[in-house]
Design an enzyme around this catalytic site. Structure first.
Site, short mmCIF file in Angstrom:
data_model
loop_
_atom_site.label_atom_id
_atom_site.label_comp_id
_atom_site.label_asym_id
_atom_site.label_seq_id
_atom_site.Cartn_x
_atom_site.Cartn_y
_atom_site.Cartn_z
N ARG A 42 9.30 -3.20 4.66
CA ARG A 42 9.57 -1.78 4.40
C ARG A 42 9.31 -0.90 5.62
O ARG A 42 8.89 0.25 5.49
CB ARG A 42 8.73 -1.26 3.21
CG ARG A 42 9.09 -1.85 1.87
CD ARG A 42 10.43 -1.33 1.40
NE ARG A 42 10.74 -1.83 0.07
CZ ARG A 42 10.53 -1.14 -1.03
NH1 ARG A 42 10.03 0.06 -0.96
NH2 ARG A 42 10.82 -1.67 -2.18
N ARG A 67 10.77 5.20 4.15
CA ARG A 67 10.11 6.46 3.83
C ARG A 67 8.98 6.91 4.74
O ARG A 67 8.66 8.09 4.77
CB ARG A 67 9.58 6.39 2.40
CG ARG A 67 10.67 6.14 1.40
CD ARG A 67 10.13 5.60 0.11
NE ARG A 67 9.53 4.29 0.29
CZ ARG A 67 8.90 3.63 -0.65
NH1 ARG A 67 8.73 4.17 -1.83
NH2 ARG A 67 8.38 2.44 -0.41
N ARG A 85 18.38 10.92 5.53
CA ARG A 85 18.66 10.73 4.10
C ARG A 85 18.95 12.04 3.37
O ARG A 85 19.45 12.00 2.23
CB ARG A 85 17.48 10.01 3.43
CG ARG A 85 17.49 8.48 3.52
CD ARG A 85 18.52 7.85 2.59
NE ARG A 85 18.52 8.48 1.30
CZ ARG A 85 17.60 8.31 0.35
NH1 ARG A 85 16.66 7.43 0.54
NH2 ARG A 85 17.65 8.96 -0.78
N ASP A 114 18.99 -2.70 -0.34
CA ASP A 114 18.04 -2.83 -1.45
C ASP A 114 18.39 -4.06 -2.25
O ASP A 114 19.54 -4.49 -2.27
CB ASP A 114 18.06 -1.59 -2.35
CG ASP A 114 16.82 -1.57 -3.23
OD1 ASP A 114 15.75 -1.16 -2.75
OD2 ASP A 114 16.90 -2.03 -4.39
N TYR A 172 14.23 -6.39 -13.13
CA TYR A 172 14.76 -5.01 -13.14
C TYR A 172 15.89 -4.88 -14.16
O TYR A 172 15.99 -3.89 -14.88
CB TYR A 172 15.28 -4.62 -11.75
CG TYR A 172 14.17 -4.24 -10.80
CD1 TYR A 172 13.53 -3.00 -10.92
CD2 TYR A 172 13.73 -5.11 -9.83
CE1 TYR A 172 12.50 -2.65 -10.07
CE2 TYR A 172 12.70 -4.77 -8.97
CZ TYR A 172 12.09 -3.54 -9.09
OH TYR A 172 11.07 -3.20 -8.25
O1 1CP Z 1 12.42 -1.77 5.67
C1 1CP Z 1 12.80 -2.54 4.79
O2 1CP Z 1 12.04 -3.38 4.27
C2 1CP Z 1 14.30 -2.56 4.48
C3 1CP Z 1 14.80 -2.15 3.31
C4 1CP Z 1 14.35 -2.49 1.90
C5 1CP Z 1 13.95 -3.70 1.34
C6 1CP Z 1 13.69 -5.02 2.03
C7 1CP Z 1 14.39 -1.53 0.87
C8 1CP Z 1 14.76 -0.12 1.04
N1 1CP Z 1 14.11 -2.17 -0.31
C9 1CP Z 1 13.81 -3.48 -0.04
C10 1CP Z 1 13.50 -4.54 -0.99
C11 1CP Z 1 13.04 -4.19 -2.34
N2 1CP Z 1 13.48 -3.19 -3.16
C12 1CP Z 1 12.08 -4.93 -3.04
C13 1CP Z 1 11.43 -6.17 -2.51
C14 1CP Z 1 10.34 -5.85 -1.59
C15 1CP Z 1 9.12 -5.23 -2.17
O3 1CP Z 1 8.46 -5.88 -2.98
O4 1CP Z 1 8.82 -4.09 -1.76
C16 1CP Z 1 11.92 -4.38 -4.30
C17 1CP Z 1 11.00 -4.82 -5.40
C18 1CP Z 1 12.81 -3.26 -4.36
C19 1CP Z 1 13.01 -2.37 -5.50
C20 1CP Z 1 12.81 -0.97 -5.10
N3 1CP Z 1 13.76 -0.25 -4.43
C21 1CP Z 1 11.68 -0.16 -5.25
C22 1CP Z 1 10.37 -0.63 -5.88
C23 1CP Z 1 10.16 0.05 -7.19
C24 1CP Z 1 9.12 -0.63 -7.99
O5 1CP Z 1 9.50 -1.33 -8.92
O6 1CP Z 1 7.93 -0.48 -7.65
C25 1CP Z 1 11.95 1.08 -4.70
C26 1CP Z 1 11.07 2.29 -4.67
C27 1CP Z 1 13.26 1.02 -4.18
C28 1CP Z 1 13.99 2.05 -3.42
C29 1CP Z 1 13.98 1.81 -1.98
N4 1CP Z 1 14.46 0.68 -1.34
C30 1CP Z 1 14.34 0.81 0.01
C31 1CP Z 1 13.78 2.10 0.27
C32 1CP Z 1 13.50 2.65 1.64
C33 1CP Z 1 13.55 2.71 -0.98
C34 1CP Z 1 13.01 4.07 -1.22
C35 1CP Z 1 14.14 5.01 -1.36
C36 1CP Z 1 13.79 6.33 -0.81
O7 1CP Z 1 14.00 6.56 0.39
O8 1CP Z 1 13.28 7.13 -1.60
#
Ligand code: 1CP
Length: 351
Positions: free
Chosen positions: A37, A41, A50, A86, A161
């Site tokens: 990540r 953010r 964004r 994502d 999910y």
């Molecule tokens: O920098 C990076 O890692 C690249 C991008 C990336 C990756 C690898 C994003 C962007 N999401 C993910 C994978 C992801 N998404 C996972 C697996 C990794 C982990 O465990 O963190 C999971 C579970 C998700 C699902 C997801 N997407 C969540 C988690 C929600 C929860 O259940 O707790 C969230 C908040 C997102 C949105 C998201 N995806 C990525 C970003 C930067 C964001 C936030 C969006 C924003 O800018 O508000």
């Protein structure tokens, strides 16, 4: 399918980069480091880009996705980029209605809970992956000798999910379905495995030099259930990459108790969360390169406490044949980006 001769792993760009060498079991002069990540953010330049762009639309706009992928590499000098996308993108591209609700995460309009729901899921049309291929290709061109890591969500995490309809603390409905409807479960996980597999293939063909399969919610399972009802599907996801010689990393939160089973799905490298010290992980899966496992909670601690922890992680990492420094989970949104840059300098400076 072999990689083509102009792939960064083969044409001299990334094949001998510290990250790829470590993933293949070697110890380069500087220990490689990147952060789960890292794109997103915690960066002001990300929040700026964004503005006015919905999350999943940003992921499907190649110029934007490529630019966000590059931001942390420019800023922190990490040893790898991770593709900005994502885990729910392949489901969206297969026609499933989903949005990312700010402050919450992925939310599905129609959760998948019955045999009829599963039967209605459509396969992923390879043409729909065009924006992913284009974004990866753009990022890879800019990255030069820095490898890009592609990724996908593992079938269990993706399915959780879809079944829950959104983020959930303990995946209760998902696990109920797993126990009570084994056939519906197997079809759902196979569908997830295939869309994740095709998402990975698209990224590798477009130039990703490694991939990571995230099984973020696997910690809610017992080893027995994991082995019986989940691992075969994760293996199926990776099997889409058969013939491509790219390092495959597997990471799961809370999977330390069955690290061996997780490694057994066909992973080359195991990501470890912060709960399990790396020397203990190396004892459990000898001979396997490890990635991890700085506790994200310490990113908010005074520098001297964080520094001591990073050094401890690096020392323990010496028990494994190779080590790529990372966090034990993703960068929390409130992290001060300068702390990440300083950590990269610390890791590159060596013990
Ligand atoms: O920098 C990076 O890692 C690249 C991008 C990336 C990756 C690898 C994003 C962007 N999401 C993910 C994978 C992801 N998404 C996972 C697996 C990794 C982990 O465990 O963190 C999971 C579970 C998700 C699902 C997801 N997407 C969540 C988690 C929600 C929860 O259940 O707790 C969230 C908040 C997102 C949105 C998201 N995806 C990525 C970003 C930067 C964001 C936030 C969006 C924003 O800018 O508000």
């Amino acid at each position: 399918m072999p990689l083509t001769a102009d792939h960064p792993l083969l044409d001299g760009r990334t094949g001998t980069s510290p990250l790829v060498r470590a993933y293949r079991g070697d110890r380069p002069e500087t220990t490689p480091v990147w952060f789960m990540r890292q794109a997103g953010r915690s960066l002001p330049e990300y929040r700026e880009l964004r503005v006015g762009n919905e999350m999943l639309e940003a992921c499907l706009t190649p110029e934007l996705a490529a630019e966000i992928t590059l931001q942390p590499v420019r800023r922190h000098r990490v040893d790898a980029a991770i593709f900005f996308s994502d885990i729910v993108i392949p489901a969206k591209l297969a026609g499933v209605e989903v949005e990312i609700v700010p402050g919450r995460g992925p939310v599905f309009a129609n959760p998948i809970r019955t045999a009829t729901d599963v039967a209605a899921l459509r396969p992923l049309d390879p043409d729909s992956l065009a924006p992913i291929r284009e974004a990866v290709a753009r990022a890879v061109t800019e990255l030069g000798s820095t490898p890009l890591i592609g990724f996908a969500g593992a079938p269990f995490t993706l399915a959780s999910y879809l079944v829950e309809g959104g983020p959930s603390k303990d995946q209760l409905r998902t696990r109920t379905l797993m126990y009570t409807e084994p056939q519906v479960w197997a079809s759902l996980l196979n569908w997830c495995a295939d869309i994740a597999g095709e998402f990975l293939v698209a990224q590798v063909e477009a130039g990703a030099s490694a991939i990571q399969l995230f099984d973020s919610w696997v910690g809610s399972l017992s080893e027995q259930q994991y082995v019986r009802r989940v691992a075969p599907h994760s293996k199926r996801a990776l099997s889409h990459l058969r013939g491509f010689d790219v390092p495959k990393v597997h990471f799961g939160l809370g999977g330390g108790e069955f690290l061996g089973a997780m490694h057994g799905i066909g992973a080359d490298v195991m990501g470890v969360d912060w709960r399990l010290p790396l020397d203990e992980a190396a004892r459990r899966i000898p001979g396997v390169p490890l990635q991890g496992n700085i506790d994200p909670a310490l990113l908010g601690a005074p520098w001297r406490i964080l520094e001591a922890h990073v050094r401890d992680v690096m020392e323990r990492g010496e028990s494994a044949p190779a080590h790529v420094v990372n966090l034990g989970h993703g960068v929390p949104p409130e992290t001060d980006p300068d702390v990440l840059t300083r950590m990269v300098e610390l890791v590159h400076g060596g013990l």
